[in-house]
Design a protein around this motif. Sequence first.
Motif, PDB file in Angstrom:
ATOM      1  N   MET A  89       8.474   7.105  16.436  1.00 24.31           N
ATOM      2  CA  MET A  89       8.654   6.323  15.213  1.00 24.31           C
ATOM      3  C   MET A  89       7.406   5.488  14.912  1.00 24.31           C
ATOM      4  N   GLN A  90       6.799   4.924  15.969  1.00 23.42           N
ATOM      5  CA  GLN A  90       5.602   4.110  15.762  1.00 23.42           C
ATOM      6  C   GLN A  90       4.469   4.943  15.156  1.00 23.42           C
ATOM      7  N   ASP A  91       4.296   6.171  15.671  1.00 24.96           N
ATOM      8  CA  ASP A  91       3.251   7.052  15.141  1.00 24.96           C
ATOM      9  C   ASP A  91       3.521   7.382  13.680  1.00 24.96           C
ATOM     10  N   ALA A  92       4.791   7.653  13.366  1.00 26.34           N
ATOM     11  CA  ALA A  92       5.137   8.024  12.000  1.00 26.34           C
ATOM     12  C   ALA A  92       4.893   6.856  11.045  1.00 26.34           C
ATOM     13  N   LEU A  93       5.315   5.658  11.472  1.00 26.22           N
ATOM     14  CA  LEU A  93       5.127   4.477  10.613  1.00 26.22           C
ATOM     15  C   LEU A  93       3.643   4.166  10.426  1.00 26.22           C
ATOM     16  N   ARG A  94       2.893   4.293  11.516  1.00 25.34           N
ATOM     17  CA  ARG A  94       1.456   4.003  11.427  1.00 25.34           C
ATOM     18  C   ARG A  94       0.774   4.997  10.487  1.00 25.34           C
ATOM     19  N   ARG A  95       1.156   6.252  10.595  1.00 27.62           N
ATOM     20  CA  ARG A  95       0.570   7.275   9.725  1.00 27.62           C
ATOM     21  C   ARG A  95       0.894   6.959   8.256  1.00 27.62           C
ATOM     22  N   ALA A  96       2.135   6.560   8.000  1.00 33.09           N
ATOM     23  CA  ALA A  96       2.566   6.360   6.612  1.00 33.09           C
ATOM     24  C   ALA A  96       1.995   5.079   6.007  1.00 33.09           C
ATOM     25  N   TYR A  97       2.009   3.995   6.773  1.00 36.59           N
ATOM     26  CA  TYR A  97       1.689   2.687   6.184  1.00 36.59           C
ATOM     27  C   TYR A  97       0.270   2.209   6.464  1.00 36.59           C
ATOM     28  N   ILE A  98      -0.397   2.824   7.432  1.00 34.00           N
ATOM     29  CA  ILE A  98      -1.740   2.339   7.767  1.00 34.00           C
ATOM     30  C   ILE A  98      -2.804   3.423   7.591  1.00 34.00           C
ATOM     31  N   GLU A  99      -2.489   4.630   8.075  1.00 34.25           N
ATOM     32  CA  GLU A  99      -3.533   5.659   8.127  1.00 34.25           C
ATOM     33  C   GLU A  99      -3.557   6.580   6.918  1.00 34.25           C
ATOM     34  N   SER A 100      -2.574   6.493   6.032  1.00 36.24           N
ATOM     35  CA  SER A 100      -2.573   7.440   4.915  1.00 36.24           C
ATOM     36  C   SER A 100      -3.816   7.189   4.064  1.00 36.24           C
ATOM     37  N   GLU A 101      -4.339   8.270   3.489  1.00 38.57           N
ATOM     38  CA  GLU A 101      -5.660   8.263   2.869  1.00 38.57           C
ATOM     39  C   GLU A 101      -5.786   7.237   1.746  1.00 38.57           C
ATOM     40  N   SER A 102      -4.695   6.959   1.051  1.00 37.77           N
ATOM     41  CA  SER A 102      -4.788   6.068  -0.100  1.00 37.77           C
ATOM     42  C   SER A 102      -4.558   4.599   0.267  1.00 37.77           C
ATOM     43  N   THR A 103      -4.331   4.337   1.570  1.00 43.92           N
ATOM     44  CA  THR A 103      -3.971   2.972   1.973  1.00 43.92           C
ATOM     45  C   THR A 103      -5.202   2.125   2.316  1.00 43.92           C
ATOM     46  N   VAL A 104      -5.225   0.902   1.778  1.00 41.32           N
ATOM     47  CA  VAL A 104      -6.271  -0.061   2.153  1.00 41.32           C
ATOM     48  C   VAL A 104      -5.571  -1.263   2.777  1.00 41.32           C
ATOM     49  N   ASP A 105      -6.025  -1.689   3.930  1.00 44.65           N
ATOM     50  CA  ASP A 105      -5.426  -2.825   4.626  1.00 44.65           C
ATOM     51  C   ASP A 105      -3.903  -2.706   4.724  1.00 44.65           C
ATOM     52  N   SER A 131       7.978  -5.241   8.163  1.00 41.14           N
ATOM     53  CA  SER A 131       8.822  -5.683   9.279  1.00 41.14           C
ATOM     54  C   SER A 131       9.835  -6.743   8.852  1.00 41.14           C
ATOM     55  N   SER A 132      10.085  -6.852   7.528  1.00 43.45           N
ATOM     56  CA  SER A 132      11.028  -7.864   7.060  1.00 43.45           C
ATOM     57  C   SER A 132      12.420  -7.603   7.614  1.00 43.45           C
ATOM     58  N   PRO A 133      13.118  -8.647   8.046  1.00 41.76           N
ATOM     59  CA  PRO A 133      14.482  -8.463   8.565  1.00 41.76           C
ATOM     60  C   PRO A 133      15.450  -7.983   7.491  1.00 41.76           C
ATOM     61  N   GLU A 134      15.060  -8.131   6.205  1.00 39.23           N
ATOM     62  CA  GLU A 134      15.944  -7.652   5.134  1.00 39.23           C
ATOM     63  C   GLU A 134      15.952  -6.129   5.045  1.00 39.23           C
ATOM     64  N   LEU A 135      14.902  -5.513   5.618  1.00 35.20           N
ATOM     65  CA  LEU A 135      14.794  -4.055   5.493  1.00 35.20           C
ATOM     66  C   LEU A 135      15.665  -3.353   6.516  1.00 35.20           C
ATOM     67  N   CYS A 136      16.058  -2.137   6.144  1.00 31.96           N
ATOM     68  CA  CYS A 136      16.820  -1.321   7.096  1.00 31.96           C
ATOM     69  C   CYS A 136      15.891  -0.858   8.210  1.00 31.96           C
ATOM     70  N   ARG A 137      16.498  -0.355   9.282  1.00 34.25           N
ATOM     71  CA  ARG A 137      15.716   0.157  10.400  1.00 34.25           C
ATOM     72  C   ARG A 137      15.607   1.677  10.296  1.00 34.25           C
ATOM     73  N   PRO A 138      14.393   2.230  10.432  1.00 32.74           N
ATOM     74  CA  PRO A 138      14.281   3.698  10.421  1.00 32.74           C
ATOM     75  C   PRO A 138      14.917   4.297  11.677  1.00 32.74           C
ATOM     76  N   LEU A 139      15.482   5.485  11.522  1.00 32.69           N
ATOM     77  CA  LEU A 139      16.140   6.173  12.635  1.00 32.69           C
ATOM     78  C   LEU A 139      15.615   7.593  12.711  1.00 32.69           C
ATOM     79  N   ARG A 140      15.925   8.242  13.803  1.00 32.88           N
ATOM     80  CA  ARG A 140      15.668   9.677  13.919  1.00 32.88           C
ATOM     81  C   ARG A 140      16.429  10.381  12.794  1.00 32.88           C
TER      82      ARG A 140
END
Lengths: 566, 179
Positions: B102-118, B123-132
């Motif tokens: 899950m950590q790899d998937a989140l990092r790829r989506a939110y940090i490493e994706s080509e269009s992402t800057v910073d 990690s807001s507690p209001e958000l749901c938790r990702p699952l398998r």
Amino acid sequence: MAMVHITINGRELTVDAGLTVLQAAQQAGIDIPTLCHHPALPDIGACRMCLVEVAKQRALQPACTFPVSEGMDVQTESPKVVAARKFVLELLFSERNHYCMFCQMSGDCELQSLAYRYGLDHWTYERPHEPLPVDGSRRYFMLDHNRCILCRRCVRACEEISANHTLGERLRGAKTMVSADLDVPFGQSSCVSCGTCLQVCPTGALIERYSAYRGRDANHELQHTPSVCAACPVGCGIDVAHRANHVVRISGDWEAEPNHGLLCVAGRFEPFDEVRERVTRPMVRRNGALVETDWEAALTAAAEGLKKARSKAAIATGRATNEAFHALATVFETAGIWERPVPKLEYGEAGTLADIHSADAIVVAGAAPGARQRVVAYRIRKALDHGARLFVIGNDEYLEPHASLVVADGEAERAVEVAAGAASPVVLYGADLGPGARQALRRLAGKARFVRLVEGANAMGAAAEGVGAWNGMAEVDALYVLAGDDPQEPPALPKAGFTVVQTAFKSALVQQADVVLPSPTWAERQGHLTNLEGRVRPFDAVLSAPEGVPAEWQPLVSLAERLGKK
Amino acid sequence: MGKVLVATDWLAACAGCHMSLLDIDERIVGLLEHIQLTSTPITDLKHPPKEGVTVGILTGAVNNTTHIEVAKQMRERCKVLIALGDCAVFGGIVTMRNQFSMQDALRRAYIESESTVDGKIPSSPELCRPLRARAVDQVVKVDVYLPGCPPSADTIYYVLSELLAGRVPELKGEHLRYD
């Protein structure tokens, strides 16, 4: 042969004892679904799709390996059988990655079509989603373990058809993996890229890079035309899948002699490496530069140049058709193919490639089928698996590790001495046959079958028209070069004051020409090819040639008319 | 007899299945004489009514804690639950993520994706938790499975028509497709 009486789905049948239930059902036209079974491979009962209910048997039995016996009563689609098959399908789908929506085999996949047949609309079991490697280390194809159902068709094809023994499996149970050699990347293994494993894979586990996503048989996106491979003189039967006038995939024709489905890298994959620019319009040299012109002007220029010449000759690719060689021999008294000549032994009975299969000793003399006629080399290895012994006189890098004895020409006697003790030896000889082997092999005449491994895909067709190997003449007034679509450039050409080149592609050769005449590619031409056994094979065009590119023999027939030759 | 109430919702889906539903085209007018769409993800009313509906349709795989809530609510409020599309039925393309941590998937989506800057992983507690990622039937009971990526409009129409006629639809032939 003894017969037995059996009943399948209430139908009484009398069949040969020794058949499997599947064979008996197929003979009677009764359909039993299969998955790991393949008609060209021995059955192992791995997948359990062909389970049938046999009266008095405790459990369901796989039809592909269960032999018939007297009084046997078989049900092939009883509720118990159907439930078991659905269960088997669910297990297969639940392991690894069998999501069809992004698979290039969807529509042509045997696993998928069985799931459709049995109405599998969901899977009961949780999926492990274990990430498995995708082996992309092969140039022409990939192995995606995630799509593999462990049916072992590829393993059996590698063993039984190409006899190369690269593929096997490692570990056990759900952990089983198809692997190459001692688990090395496919590309670093002993794989010879014959592609037989691709041809038998029922799912998307073995994927050809070129044809992937270029069209499927489902919805009739692809058309199929049988043809003959022009890569070497074995003359394998091929099935060419094409779409929108482009070749998509080349497969071995299971029904064809002499290959029975087997191909090599040169026949199956290398045609897709062709990247040269096409010649589609005739050209003539004016003021030092080649300019495009019409056929009339080009043929007139060619005829004039040839008429003026006191000496003229033609040199051709050994890939040309019998028809083209006939026309070439009509126009030119001096004509030859540019591949190396292979001497013809004055002794010994000629054999066929099928003789390799029944041979107990095989002598390869002055030939390298492992490099030049690869399907022959694979057939030799298959014979070795059945206990034949191999003797190599000369060099064949591929075959040498499997030979009982490898000797130089000077020691040919030593190899022949041992081979002479065999009951049915076969001798395969080629262009590098030396004097030692020539002398020593005479001893096998009367016992062995001799197969001449000519060079040049249609060298035999050329010879039949009186076109032998090029005579090595150093200079002529006018030269006609029939290059066709040969991927190889011709060897050093004789000096000529005037040169006509008939070719499908632009090349260095074209730059030397005074007249350039377009020629069709292998897929666009039709005619006959004669293989090294002398088998004459007709074939039709797979694709339409570009507008204005005539049949391979047409320019030569037109020139014959202009030069007053029939 | 009043109209049959139908509610739809999507989980981890690409919206393609709902597009295919709309591809029923003018036949939807005829359908709407017999059914009433109480709620869909593309209308103002998102949740199936508390009073319940007859048919609930879910598209997409379950891949976070909210999806579990949505699936459970739909199950509680409908009589017949349809899993529509490969993701709902099998888990589908969404399960490709299961091959990574899950950590790899989140990092790829939110940090490493080509269009992402910073980028940063939310990690807001209001958000749901990702699952398998998983199929709907691994969370709630499913009554009708309708695979396809997406299922064709004809197949969706067939299934709804069969249900309206009081029959349990059986998918075979042209109606059973995984692609």
